[in-house]
Write a protein that holds these residues in place. Structure first.
Motif, mmCIF file in Angstrom:
data_model
loop_
_atom_site.group_PDB
_atom_site.id
_atom_site.type_symbol
_atom_site.label_atom_id
_atom_site.label_comp_id
_atom_site.label_asym_id
_atom_site.label_seq_id
_atom_site.Cartn_x
_atom_site.Cartn_y
_atom_site.Cartn_z
ATOM 1 N N SER A 143 0.834 -1.205 0.000
ATOM 2 C CA SER A 143 0.000 0.000 0.000
ATOM 3 C C SER A 143 0.866 1.251 0.000
ATOM 4 N N ASP A 144 2.053 1.203 0.623
ATOM 5 C CA ASP A 144 2.972 2.357 0.590
ATOM 6 C C ASP A 144 3.450 2.642 -0.831
ATOM 7 N N HIS A 145 3.792 1.581 -1.570
ATOM 8 C CA HIS A 145 4.229 1.770 -2.956
ATOM 9 C C HIS A 145 3.091 2.300 -3.822
ATOM 10 N N LEU A 146 1.883 1.788 -3.601
ATOM 11 C CA LEU A 146 0.732 2.276 -4.358
ATOM 12 C C LEU A 146 0.460 3.747 -4.052
ATOM 13 N N PHE A 147 0.576 4.136 -2.790
ATOM 14 C CA PHE A 147 0.359 5.534 -2.407
ATOM 15 C C PHE A 147 1.392 6.433 -3.087
ATOM 16 N N THR A 148 2.663 6.022 -3.066
ATOM 17 C CA THR A 148 3.722 6.800 -3.726
ATOM 18 C C THR A 148 3.437 6.930 -5.215
ATOM 19 N N HIS A 149 3.018 5.840 -5.838
ATOM 20 C CA HIS A 149 2.679 5.853 -7.265
ATOM 21 C C HIS A 149 1.518 6.811 -7.545
ATOM 22 N N THR A 162 -7.134 14.325 -2.722
ATOM 23 C CA THR A 162 -6.404 14.606 -1.485
ATOM 24 C C THR A 162 -5.553 13.396 -1.110
ATOM 25 N N ASP A 163 -4.611 13.620 -0.198
ATOM 26 C CA ASP A 163 -3.806 12.499 0.289
ATOM 27 C C ASP A 163 -4.687 11.429 0.920
ATOM 28 N N SER A 164 -5.745 11.835 1.617
ATOM 29 C CA SER A 164 -6.621 10.834 2.238
ATOM 30 C C SER A 164 -7.345 10.001 1.176
ATOM 31 N N ASP A 165 -7.682 10.610 0.028
ATOM 32 C CA ASP A 165 -8.264 9.843 -1.083
ATOM 33 C C ASP A 165 -7.261 8.799 -1.578
ATOM 34 N N LEU A 166 -6.014 9.234 -1.745
ATOM 35 C CA LEU A 166 -4.980 8.328 -2.257
ATOM 36 C C LEU A 166 -4.673 7.216 -1.266
ATOM 37 N N ILE A 167 -4.680 7.534 0.015
ATOM 38 C CA ILE A 167 -4.457 6.498 1.034
ATOM 39 C C ILE A 167 -5.572 5.460 0.969
ATOM 40 N N ALA A 168 -6.807 5.923 0.866
ATOM 41 C CA ALA A 168 -7.948 4.996 0.797
ATOM 42 C C ALA A 168 -7.833 4.087 -0.422
ATOM 43 N N ILE A 169 -7.476 4.663 -1.569
ATOM 44 C CA ILE A 169 -7.323 3.861 -2.786
ATOM 45 C C ILE A 169 -6.200 2.850 -2.615
ATOM 46 N N SER A 170 -5.062 3.293 -2.080
ATOM 47 C CA SER A 170 -3.901 2.402 -1.955
ATOM 48 C C SER A 170 -4.139 1.278 -0.955
ATOM 49 N N VAL A 172 -7.099 -0.303 -0.544
ATOM 50 C CA VAL A 172 -8.027 -1.311 -1.089
ATOM 51 C C VAL A 172 -7.545 -1.910 -2.406
ATOM 52 N N ALA A 173 -6.653 -1.220 -3.102
ATOM 53 C CA ALA A 173 -6.167 -1.725 -4.395
ATOM 54 C C ALA A 173 -5.224 -2.915 -4.157
ATOM 55 N N SER A 174 -5.294 -3.884 -5.036
ATOM 56 C CA SER A 174 -4.430 -5.059 -4.908
ATOM 57 C C SER A 174 -3.328 -5.101 -5.962
ATOM 58 N N SER A 175 -3.328 -4.138 -6.895
ATOM 59 C CA SER A 175 -2.315 -4.136 -7.959
ATOM 60 C C SER A 175 -2.125 -2.724 -8.482
ATOM 61 N N TRP A 176 -1.080 -2.546 -9.294
ATOM 62 C CA TRP A 176 -0.837 -1.254 -9.927
ATOM 63 C C TRP A 176 -2.027 -0.901 -10.812
ATOM 64 N N ARG A 177 -2.516 -1.885 -11.540
ATOM 65 C CA ARG A 177 -3.623 -1.660 -12.477
ATOM 66 C C ARG A 177 -4.875 -1.212 -11.749
ATOM 67 N N SER A 178 -5.213 -1.851 -10.639
ATOM 68 C CA SER A 178 -6.442 -1.481 -9.941
ATOM 69 C C SER A 178 -6.312 -0.134 -9.233
ATOM 70 N N ALA A 179 -5.093 0.232 -8.825
ATOM 71 C CA ALA A 179 -4.903 1.561 -8.195
ATOM 72 C C ALA A 179 -5.097 2.632 -9.239
#
Length: 179
Positions: A143-149, A162-170, A172-179
């Motif tokens: 999730s840290d790598h997804l957030f950075t991406h 917002t950062d909170s939007d990106l944290i929420a996405i990162s 629940v996402a399971s892959s680069w594609r889904s993020a």
């Protein structure tokens, strides 16, 4: 590949294998990269090839049949217009049928060009192909790598998440594609 996120230890064997082609033929052949769908196998293979000064020829499942596979292999044996050696990347190996896998057998003996096979699991590649291969697993992104991406994407494209939007996405996402 400096812009890639993930454990660097996953990428090092790929770089080393590609560089071994400059010194002759590698001791292991082919290179098999496996991991979950969307974990970045295709991107890693392509960026590593370019970084190692190869011209990647990508054989994708949707555009591939036996003739297309033979064409890709033929291109792999010749240099690019700019004189670069080529690497053939066979994406979605699990879609190949037995006849198409038989196309690999003579090439594996020749080791005439770098061949990278991308698969979900190693079982997607027949034993006779993988027995002498270098096998590298690309893990699911954290999730840290997804957030950075996602922060990079936001900055590059000017999104107003917002950062909170990106944290929420990162989270629940399971892959680069889904993020």
């Amino acid at each position: 590949m400096t812009e890639l996120l993930g454990r660097r230890s996953q990428f090092s064997p790929i770089r080393t294998w590609l560089k071994s082609w400059d010194d002759g033929k590698p001791s292991t052949y082919p290179l098999i990269i496996h991991g979950e769908s969307g974990c970045g196998k295709s991107l890693v293979a392509e960026l590593a090839s370019i970084e190692s000064d190869f011209d990647p020829i990508i054989s994708e499942a949707g555009d591939r049949d036996s003739t297309a596979l033979k064409t890709s292999f033929g291109q792999g044996r010749s240099r690019s217009f700019f004189g670069q050696s080529r690497v053939v990347i066979v994406d979605d190996a699990m879609i190949l049928d037995r006849r198409e896998w038989r196309e690999f057998e003579p090439l594996l003996k020749l080791k005439s060009f770098p061949l990278i096979i991308l698969a979900i699991t190693t079982d997607d590649v027949p034993y006779q192909v993988r027995r002498n291969a270098l096998i590298v697993e690309i893990e699911r992104p954290s999730s840290d790598h997804l957030f950075t991406h996602l922060k990079r994407v936001r900055a590059e494209h000017g999104y107003d998440h917002t950062d909170s939007d990106l944290i929420a996405i990162s989270e629940v996402a399971s892959s680069w594609r889904s993020a």
